[in-house]
Scaffold this motif. Structure first.
Motif, PDB file in Angstrom:
ATOM      1  N   GLY A  64       0.632  -1.289   0.066  1.00 45.93           N
ATOM      2  CA  GLY A  64       0.166  -0.144  -0.119  1.00 45.93           C
ATOM      3  C   GLY A  64       0.506   1.389  -0.155  1.00 45.93           C
ATOM      4  N   ILE A  65       0.257   2.560  -0.284  1.00 46.53           N
ATOM      5  CA  ILE A  65       0.902   3.323  -0.446  1.00 46.53           C
ATOM      6  C   ILE A  65       0.478   4.584  -0.022  1.00 46.53           C
ATOM      7  CG2 ILE A  65       1.854   5.212  -1.001  1.00 46.53           C
ATOM      8  CD1 ILE A  65       1.674   3.515  -4.138  1.00 46.53           C
ATOM      9  N   LEU A  66       0.889   4.900   1.460  1.00 48.11           N
ATOM     10  CA  LEU A  66       0.217   6.257   2.333  1.00 48.11           C
ATOM     11  C   LEU A  66       0.678   7.942   1.854  1.00 48.11           C
ATOM     12  CD1 LEU A  66      -1.040   6.902   4.933  1.00 48.11           C
ATOM     13  CD2 LEU A  66       0.552   7.065   6.045  1.00 48.11           C
ATOM     14  N   PHE A  67      -0.245   8.670   1.649  1.00 46.85           N
ATOM     15  CA  PHE A  67      -0.320   9.601   0.919  1.00 46.85           C
ATOM     16  C   PHE A  67      -0.285  10.678   2.382  1.00 46.85           C
ATOM     17  CE2 PHE A  67      -1.583   6.591  -2.774  1.00 46.85           C
ATOM     18  CZ  PHE A  67      -0.647   7.538  -3.497  1.00 46.85           C
ATOM     19  N   LYS A  68       0.422  11.847   1.979  1.00 48.50           N
ATOM     20  CA  LYS A  68       0.356  12.848   2.770  1.00 48.50           C
ATOM     21  C   LYS A  68      -0.243  14.493   2.530  1.00 48.50           C
ATOM     22  CE  LYS A  68       3.396  10.232   5.943  1.00 48.50           C
ATOM     23  NZ  LYS A  68       5.454  10.292   6.730  1.00 48.50           N
ATOM     24  N   LYS A  72      -1.732  20.140   8.796  1.00 45.51           N
ATOM     25  CA  LYS A  72      -2.502  18.892   9.509  1.00 45.51           C
ATOM     26  C   LYS A  72      -2.851  18.105   8.866  1.00 45.51           C
ATOM     27  CE  LYS A  72      -3.044  18.630  14.231  1.00 45.51           C
ATOM     28  NZ  LYS A  72      -3.581  19.412  15.219  1.00 45.51           N
ATOM     29  N   PRO A  73      -3.356  16.625   9.237  1.00 42.00           N
ATOM     30  CA  PRO A  73      -4.103  15.876   9.191  1.00 42.00           C
ATOM     31  C   PRO A  73      -4.949  15.750   9.892  1.00 42.00           C
ATOM     32  CG  PRO A  73      -1.901  14.709   8.635  1.00 42.00           C
ATOM     33  CD  PRO A  73      -1.567  15.897   9.518  1.00 42.00           C
ATOM     34  N   LYS A  74      -6.687  15.477   9.281  1.00 34.67           N
ATOM     35  CA  LYS A  74      -7.733  15.404   9.924  1.00 34.67           C
ATOM     36  C   LYS A  74      -8.345  14.067  10.001  1.00 34.67           C
ATOM     37  CE  LYS A  74      -9.272  19.809   7.657  1.00 34.67           C
ATOM     38  NZ  LYS A  74     -10.456  20.270   5.989  1.00 34.67           N
ATOM     39  N   GLY A  75      -7.394  13.519   9.364  1.00 32.55           N
ATOM     40  CA  GLY A  75      -7.773  12.028   9.843  1.00 32.55           C
ATOM     41  C   GLY A  75      -7.333  11.191   8.520  1.00 32.55           C
ATOM     42  N   ILE A  76      -7.674  10.248   8.058  1.00 29.85           N
ATOM     43  CA  ILE A  76      -7.155   8.997   6.705  1.00 29.85           C
ATOM     44  C   ILE A  76      -8.472   8.742   6.018  1.00 29.85           C
ATOM     45  CG2 ILE A  76      -7.433   7.466   8.042  1.00 29.85           C
ATOM     46  CD1 ILE A  76      -4.682   6.574   6.985  1.00 29.85           C
ATOM     47  N   ASN A 103      -4.829  11.890   5.131  1.00 28.35           N
ATOM     48  CA  ASN A 103      -3.995  11.255   4.867  1.00 28.35           C
ATOM     49  C   ASN A 103      -4.584  10.735   3.812  1.00 28.35           C
ATOM     50  OD1 ASN A 103      -1.719  11.623   5.744  1.00 28.35           O
ATOM     51  ND2 ASN A 103      -2.671  10.878   7.733  1.00 28.35           N
ATOM     52  N   VAL A 104      -4.246   9.816   2.968  1.00 29.23           N
ATOM     53  CA  VAL A 104      -5.360   8.671   2.165  1.00 29.23           C
ATOM     54  C   VAL A 104      -4.033   7.376   1.958  1.00 29.23           C
ATOM     55  CG1 VAL A 104      -5.746   8.110  -0.324  1.00 29.23           C
ATOM     56  CG2 VAL A 104      -6.083  10.235   0.289  1.00 29.23           C
ATOM     57  N   LEU A 105      -4.837   6.357   2.847  1.00 31.54           N
ATOM     58  CA  LEU A 105      -4.600   5.173   2.112  1.00 31.54           C
ATOM     59  C   LEU A 105      -4.893   4.515   1.384  1.00 31.54           C
ATOM     60  CD1 LEU A 105      -2.207   3.222   2.881  1.00 31.54           C
ATOM     61  CD2 LEU A 105      -4.227   2.046   4.726  1.00 31.54           C
ATOM     62  N   MET A 106      -4.281   3.983   0.139  1.00 33.21           N
ATOM     63  CA  MET A 106      -4.383   2.786  -0.968  1.00 33.21           C
ATOM     64  C   MET A 106      -3.704   1.621  -0.966  1.00 33.21           C
ATOM     65  SD  MET A 106      -4.859   4.765  -3.956  1.00 33.21           S
ATOM     66  CE  MET A 106      -5.936   6.768  -4.083  1.00 33.21           C
TER      67      MET A 106
END
Length: 292
Positions: A64-68, A72-76, A103-106
């Motif tokens: 997987g890939i975590l996009f940042k 400041k992240p509000k969540g994922i 953040n986005v995790l695919m």
């Protein structure tokens, strides 16, 4: 042998042959994976990302890939993609959420991209729950958003039914995968043959978080009426967002789609005092008689 019986036997044999073909070849028809070498280097312009691998209990690797985001992240957002290619190509859609400081995790399903392991509905559900559990180790569930696109909508609904995320967003979802395939093979015993029934409608019954459904009116693969029907499963928790003219693969090209994503991610729940509305006012079914 009578001629009619001879024809019946031939038809029956053809029917059985097609049934076997559907059963054993459905993985090839349903999944269109793009496989990547283990040393492949992901590259996304102007995006901050990290690659991660998760080892499952049967020894498979889920890549997987975590996009940042820049802020400041509000969540994922756990983004569950469609049935084709790999996160190599799907990664470009992460910007639709990182721009809102999420953040986005695919992740790639088994057999996609760098992910390994024998694929089955049970195995994929187990893999995704393990991914969800890993996310929970780093944040609370009220900061987790599940986003399911097409094939991923069923798995997202299942995850939401077993957990308590902040919200569930379904993009071009299906009522069940059995219903989708029935459009193309209406006379086959699909309830027996399909190894991936993915009954989204059943799983939605157990979802307790807000549900947002996005669908295009010109979707020819999964008709818009499917989402209308799904929105009636948990009507008090569900909001249906309609992309006028949208198809199955082009919703991101519509300005209205991005407006919907903005509203969904940034809206704050409000309580309406229904006692001040016309909710209890009923139209008279009979015309009023004129007073004399």
């Amino acid at each position: 042998m009578p001629y009619w019986l001879h024809i019946l036997v031939i038809v029956l044999l053809i029917y059985i042959a097609i049934s076997f073909a559907l059963y054993y070849l459905q993985d090839y028809m349903l999944f269109k994976p793009e496989k990547l070498p283990q040393n492949f280097q992901f590259n996304y312009d102007n995006q901050d990302f990290q690659e991660h691998n998760l080892i499952t209990r049967d020894g498979a690797v889920i890549n997987g890939i975590l996009f940042k985001p820049k802020g400041k992240p509000k969540g994922i957002v756990l983004y569950l993609k469609g049935n084709s290619k790999s996160i190599k190509g799907w990664g470009k859609f992460a910007i639709d959420f990182t721009r809102h400081n999420y953040n986005v995790l695919m992740v790639d399903y088994r057999g996609f991209g760098k992910s390994t392991g024998r694929r089955s509905q049970k195995a994929i559900k187990r893999d995704l729950q393990k991914v969800y559990n890993k996310i929970k180790e780093r944040t609370t569930e009220d900061h987790i958003i599940l986003y399911g696109r097409s094939l991923g909508s069923g798995f997202a609904a299942k995850l939401a039914s077993m957990n308590n995320p902040k919200m569930l967003i379904l993009d071009a979802p299906y009522y069940s995968l059995t219903k989708v395939t029935a459009r193309y093979a209406p006379f086959m015993p699909l309830s027996i043959l399909i190894k991936y029934p993915l009954p989204t409608y059943k799983w939605l019954k157990y979802v307790q978080c807000p549900i947002h459904i996005i669908h295009g009116t010109n979707d020819t693969l999964i008709p818009y009426k499917t989402s209308v029907k799904l929105s009636q499963v948990k009507p008090k928790l569900t909001k249906l967002h309609t992309v006028i003219g949208g198809g199955h693969k082009n919703l991101n090209t519509f300005e209205s789609y991005h407006e919907m994503i903005h509203d969904i991610l940034n809206q704050k729940p409000t309580n309406i005092d229904l006692s001040t509305t016309s909710i209890n006012v009923k139209h008279s079914s009979k015309p009023n008689k004129a007073k004399t």
